[in-house]
Scaffold this active site. Structure first.
Site, PDB file in Angstrom:
ATOM      1  N   ASP A 118       8.646  -3.782  -0.757  1.00  0.00           N
ATOM      2  CA  ASP A 118       9.809  -2.957  -1.109  1.00  0.00           C
ATOM      3  C   ASP A 118      10.923  -3.894  -1.570  1.00  0.00           C
ATOM      4  O   ASP A 118      10.747  -5.121  -1.556  1.00  0.00           O
ATOM      5  CB  ASP A 118      10.236  -2.008   0.031  1.00  0.00           C
TER       6      ASP A 118
ATOM      7  N   ASP B 225      -5.762 -10.412  22.285  1.00  0.00           N
ATOM      8  CA  ASP B 225      -6.168 -11.449  23.226  1.00  0.00           C
ATOM      9  C   ASP B 225      -5.972 -12.866  22.703  1.00  0.00           C
ATOM     10  O   ASP B 225      -6.399 -13.832  23.340  1.00  0.00           O
ATOM     11  CB  ASP B 225      -7.646 -11.249  23.615  1.00  0.00           C
TER      12      ASP B 225
ATOM     13  N   HIS C 213       5.348  -2.764   6.805  1.00  0.00           N
ATOM     14  CA  HIS C 213       5.346  -3.186   5.393  1.00  0.00           C
ATOM     15  C   HIS C 213       6.729  -3.093   4.747  1.00  0.00           C
ATOM     16  O   HIS C 213       6.886  -3.422   3.574  1.00  0.00           O
ATOM     17  CB  HIS C 213       4.295  -2.380   4.607  1.00  0.00           C
TER      18      HIS C 213
ATOM     19  N   SER D 289      -7.432 -14.122  20.157  1.00  0.00           N
ATOM     20  CA  SER D 289      -8.682 -14.659  19.600  1.00  0.00           C
ATOM     21  C   SER D 289      -8.493 -15.223  18.198  1.00  0.00           C
ATOM     22  O   SER D 289      -9.168 -16.178  17.809  1.00  0.00           O
ATOM     23  CB  SER D 289      -9.764 -13.575  19.578  1.00  0.00           C
TER      24      SER D 289
ATOM     25  N   HIS E 188      -3.437  -8.241  13.102  1.00  0.00           N
ATOM     26  CA  HIS E 188      -4.806  -8.706  12.834  1.00  0.00           C
ATOM     27  C   HIS E 188      -5.489  -9.264  14.087  1.00  0.00           C
ATOM     28  O   HIS E 188      -6.712  -9.260  14.172  1.00  0.00           O
ATOM     29  CB  HIS E 188      -4.796  -9.722  11.689  1.00  0.00           C
TER      30      HIS E 188
ATOM     31  N   ASP F 150      13.979  -1.217   6.972  1.00  0.00           N
ATOM     32  CA  ASP F 150      14.605   0.049   6.591  1.00  0.00           C
ATOM     33  C   ASP F 150      13.525   0.990   6.072  1.00  0.00           C
ATOM     34  O   ASP F 150      12.332   0.708   6.213  1.00  0.00           O
ATOM     35  CB  ASP F 150      15.680  -0.206   5.524  1.00  0.00           C
TER      36      ASP F 150
ATOM     37  N   THR G  79      13.687  -4.542  -0.274  1.00  0.00           N
ATOM     38  CA  THR G  79      14.486  -5.112   0.823  1.00  0.00           C
ATOM     39  C   THR G  79      13.574  -5.741   1.883  1.00  0.00           C
ATOM     40  O   THR G  79      13.590  -5.313   3.044  1.00  0.00           O
ATOM     41  CB  THR G  79      15.339  -4.014   1.486  1.00  0.00           C
TER      42      THR G  79
HETATM   43  C1  HEM Z   1      -3.627  -0.254   8.323  1.00  0.00           C
HETATM   44  C2  HEM Z   1      -3.788  -0.749   7.157  1.00  0.00           C
HETATM   45  C3  HEM Z   1      -3.203  -2.019   6.621  1.00  0.00           C
HETATM   46  C4  HEM Z   1      -3.659  -2.654   5.514  1.00  0.00           C
HETATM   47  C5  HEM Z   1      -4.810  -2.237   4.612  1.00  0.00           C
HETATM   48  C6  HEM Z   1      -2.810  -3.823   5.318  1.00  0.00           C
HETATM   49  C7  HEM Z   1      -2.971  -4.737   4.306  1.00  0.00           C
HETATM   50  C8  HEM Z   1      -2.109  -5.782   4.032  1.00  0.00           C
HETATM   51  C9  HEM Z   1      -2.256  -6.708   2.929  1.00  0.00           C
HETATM   52  C10 HEM Z   1      -3.390  -6.712   1.907  1.00  0.00           C
HETATM   53  C11 HEM Z   1      -1.218  -7.564   2.976  1.00  0.00           C
HETATM   54  C12 HEM Z   1      -0.943  -8.733   2.028  1.00  0.00           C
HETATM   55  C13 HEM Z   1      -1.567  -9.987   2.575  1.00  0.00           C
HETATM   56  C14 HEM Z   1      -1.403 -11.133   1.581  1.00  0.00           C
HETATM   57  O1  HEM Z   1      -1.982 -11.052   0.492  1.00  0.00           O
HETATM   58  O2  HEM Z   1      -0.671 -12.099   1.882  1.00  0.00           O
HETATM   59  C15 HEM Z   1      -0.403  -7.203   4.105  1.00  0.00           C
HETATM   60  C16 HEM Z   1       0.748  -7.846   4.493  1.00  0.00           C
HETATM   61  C17 HEM Z   1       1.423  -7.560   5.642  1.00  0.00           C
HETATM   62  N1  HEM Z   1       1.066  -6.644   6.614  1.00  0.00           N
HETATM   63 FE1  HEM Z   1      -0.338  -5.212   6.433  1.00  0.00          FE
HETATM   64  N2  HEM Z   1      -1.862  -3.869   6.310  1.00  0.00           N
HETATM   65  C18 HEM Z   1      -2.069  -2.811   7.134  1.00  0.00           C
HETATM   66  C19 HEM Z   1      -1.360  -2.536   8.303  1.00  0.00           C
HETATM   67  C20 HEM Z   1      -0.386  -3.346   8.824  1.00  0.00           C
HETATM   68  C21 HEM Z   1       0.201  -3.202  10.128  1.00  0.00           C
HETATM   69  C22 HEM Z   1      -0.138  -2.078  11.103  1.00  0.00           C
HETATM   70  C23 HEM Z   1       1.109  -4.205  10.279  1.00  0.00           C
HETATM   71  C24 HEM Z   1       1.988  -4.553  11.447  1.00  0.00           C
HETATM   72  C25 HEM Z   1       2.235  -3.795  12.489  1.00  0.00           C
HETATM   73  C26 HEM Z   1       1.103  -4.969   9.070  1.00  0.00           C
HETATM   74  C27 HEM Z   1       1.946  -6.024   8.798  1.00  0.00           C
HETATM   75  C28 HEM Z   1       1.974  -6.720   7.614  1.00  0.00           C
HETATM   76  C29 HEM Z   1       3.006  -7.682   7.261  1.00  0.00           C
HETATM   77  C30 HEM Z   1       4.242  -8.003   8.087  1.00  0.00           C
HETATM   78  C31 HEM Z   1       2.647  -8.225   6.042  1.00  0.00           C
HETATM   79  C32 HEM Z   1       3.396  -9.285   5.231  1.00  0.00           C
HETATM   80  C33 HEM Z   1       2.932 -10.681   5.522  1.00  0.00           C
HETATM   81  C34 HEM Z   1       3.740 -11.681   4.692  1.00  0.00           C
HETATM   82  O3  HEM Z   1       4.783 -11.321   4.124  1.00  0.00           O
HETATM   83  O4  HEM Z   1       3.329 -12.843   4.633  1.00  0.00           O
HETATM   84  N3  HEM Z   1       0.183  -4.447   8.210  1.00  0.00           N
HETATM   85  N4  HEM Z   1      -0.977  -6.108   4.728  1.00  0.00           N
HETATM   86 CA   LIG Z   2      -8.017 -10.494  18.941  1.00  0.00          CA
HETATM   87 CA   LIG Z   3      12.617  -3.193   3.694  1.00  0.00          CA
END
Ligand code: HEM
Ligand SMILES: [Ca+2]
Ligand SMILES: [Ca+2]
EC number: 1.11.1.14
Length: 350
Positions: free
Chosen positions: A201, A75, A183, A77, A54, A208, A203
């Site tokens: 998922d 950066d 994810h 930000s 983000h 994985d 796990t």
């Molecule tokens: C490209 C489209 C993507 C969308 C629409 C998306 C959307 C989301 C949403 C809605 C959540 C849940 C947030 C919450 O309610 O707490 C989430 C969690 C997460 N996203 Fe994504 N995401 C995207 C890509 C990515 C990318 C590229 C990464 C990392 C390289 C990423 C890493 C994560 C991680 C690690 C979580 C879990 C955070 C937690 O467990 O607290 N996401 N994402």
């Molecule tokens: Ca930034």
């Molecule tokens: Ca997993």
């Protein structure tokens, strides 16, 4: 060509390629103990990985070409201007990890951009199955907040998400799939307002391919309340499925790449290693950065008592919604026992 030789031995005895890397060992020890609760792949690690995305994805050459500020990418930000950026709708919940990270940045005197990348790489290294992560330093502090509207939302269309990542970093639809491997170590706290910590998922503590297996299974129910924007039915009790993940898993442009990670750990780790580094360098000149990857801990293997890819208990090939037209879904074993119910991962302080 002459190669700059700056190899050094740090006070902990480690040998590094650049003497400036030594300072990061203190940061490492501190965050492993005091941010990641003893090198865990838990909620703080997951949120630190999400924070990398983000902060970084908020950059837009398209806006710049219209004469507007397009954001600075990786950066820092999102920490320096957190009063603004954590109020953007897709950044909901990130205020928690920002507040947890800030004291470490102060204490160690590093830039927020470098710290976010470091914490993300160390967080990944705590998740068994993760690639050997890279880490480069050299990000100057952000000078202004990123504009709103640049971070993908789970209710965006596949077209919208592909064009967003293409604008941000010239990433194509295959690279979008690679980055979504994150994810596999993730949960949602704010998609369903009635229940927090719903993993994507079964796990969430292991990097994985189960995210790619389980998103391809037919959705049957909501883990909590229904009717939430950006959520569709999932196949397992306690599991959350984002609408965007469901759509990208089934789109003809991305479905075969999605399926390609099932039963293929070497592809999963090499593609994610590449794309994570690229995300952490958005808006930066990689040639002007210093490679401090020697500080990142050696990645841990996946547990060897379970197959790398499997059907959760109660699920079989009959539950797969085949979307890749070219290649059949791999044959997997079904774990024994009663239907899997996915454990919740409460956010920090919950
Ligand atoms: C490209 C489209 C993507 C969308 C629409 C998306 C959307 C989301 C949403 C809605 C959540 C849940 C947030 C919450 O309610 O707490 C989430 C969690 C997460 N996203 Fe994504 N995401 C995207 C890509 C990515 C990318 C590229 C990464 C990392 C390289 C990423 C890493 C994560 C991680 C690690 C979580 C879990 C955070 C937690 O467990 O607290 N996401 N994402
Ligand atoms: Ca930034
Ligand atoms: Ca997993």
């Amino acid at each position: 060509a002459a190669v700059k030789e700056k190899r050094a031995t740090c006070s902990n005895g480690a040998t590094v390629g650049d003497a400036s890397s030594c300072a990061w060992f203190d940061v490492l020890d501190d965050i492993q103990q005091n941010l990641f609760n003893g090198a865990q792949c838990g909620a703080e690690a997951h949120e630190s990985i999400r924070l990398v995305f983000h902060d970084a994805i908020a950059i837009s050459p398209a806006l710049e070409s219209q004469g507007k500020f397009g954001g600075g990418g990786a950066d820092g930000s999102i920490i320096l201007f957190d009063d603004i950026e954590t109020n953007f709708h897709p950044n909901i919940g990130l205020d928690e990890i920002v507040n947890l990270q800030k004291p470490f940045i102060q204490k160690h005197g590093v830039t927020p951009g470098d710290f976010i990348a470091f914490a993300g790489a160390v967080a990944m290294s705590n998740c068994p199955g993760a690639p050997q992560m890279n880490f480069f330093t050299g990000r100057a502090p952000a000078t202004q907040a990123a504009p709103d509207g640049l971070v993908p939302e789970p209710f965006h269309t596949v077209d919208q998400i592909i064009s967003r990542v293409n604008d941000a970093g010239e990433f194509d639809e295959l690279e979008l799939v690679w980055m979504l491997s994150a994810h596999s170590v993730a949960a949602a706290n704010d998609v369903d307002p009635t229940i927090q910590g719903l993993a994507f998922d079964s796990t969430p503590g292991v990097f994985d391919s189960q995210f790619f297996v389980e998103t391809q299974l037919r959705g049957t129910a909501f883990p909590g309340s229904g009717g939430n924007q950006g959520e569709v039915e999932s196949p397992l009790p306690g599991e959350m499925r984002l609408q965007s993940d469901s759509s990208i898993a089934r789109d003809s442009r991305t479905a075969c790449e999605w399926q390609s990670f099932v039963n293929n750990q070497s592809k999963l780790v090499s593609d994610f290693q590449f794309i994570f580094l690229a995300l952490t360098q958005l808006g930066e000149n990689p040639d002007a950065m210093t490679d401090c990857s020697d500080v990142i801990p050696i990645s841990k293997p996946v547990p060897n008592n379970v197959p790398f890819s499997f059907f959760p208990a109660g699920k079989t090939m009959a539950d797969v919604e085949q979307a890749c037209a070219e290649t059949p879904f791999p044959t997997l074993t079904t774990l024994p026992g009663p239907e899997t119910s996915v454990q919740r991962i409460p956010p920090p302080g919950a």
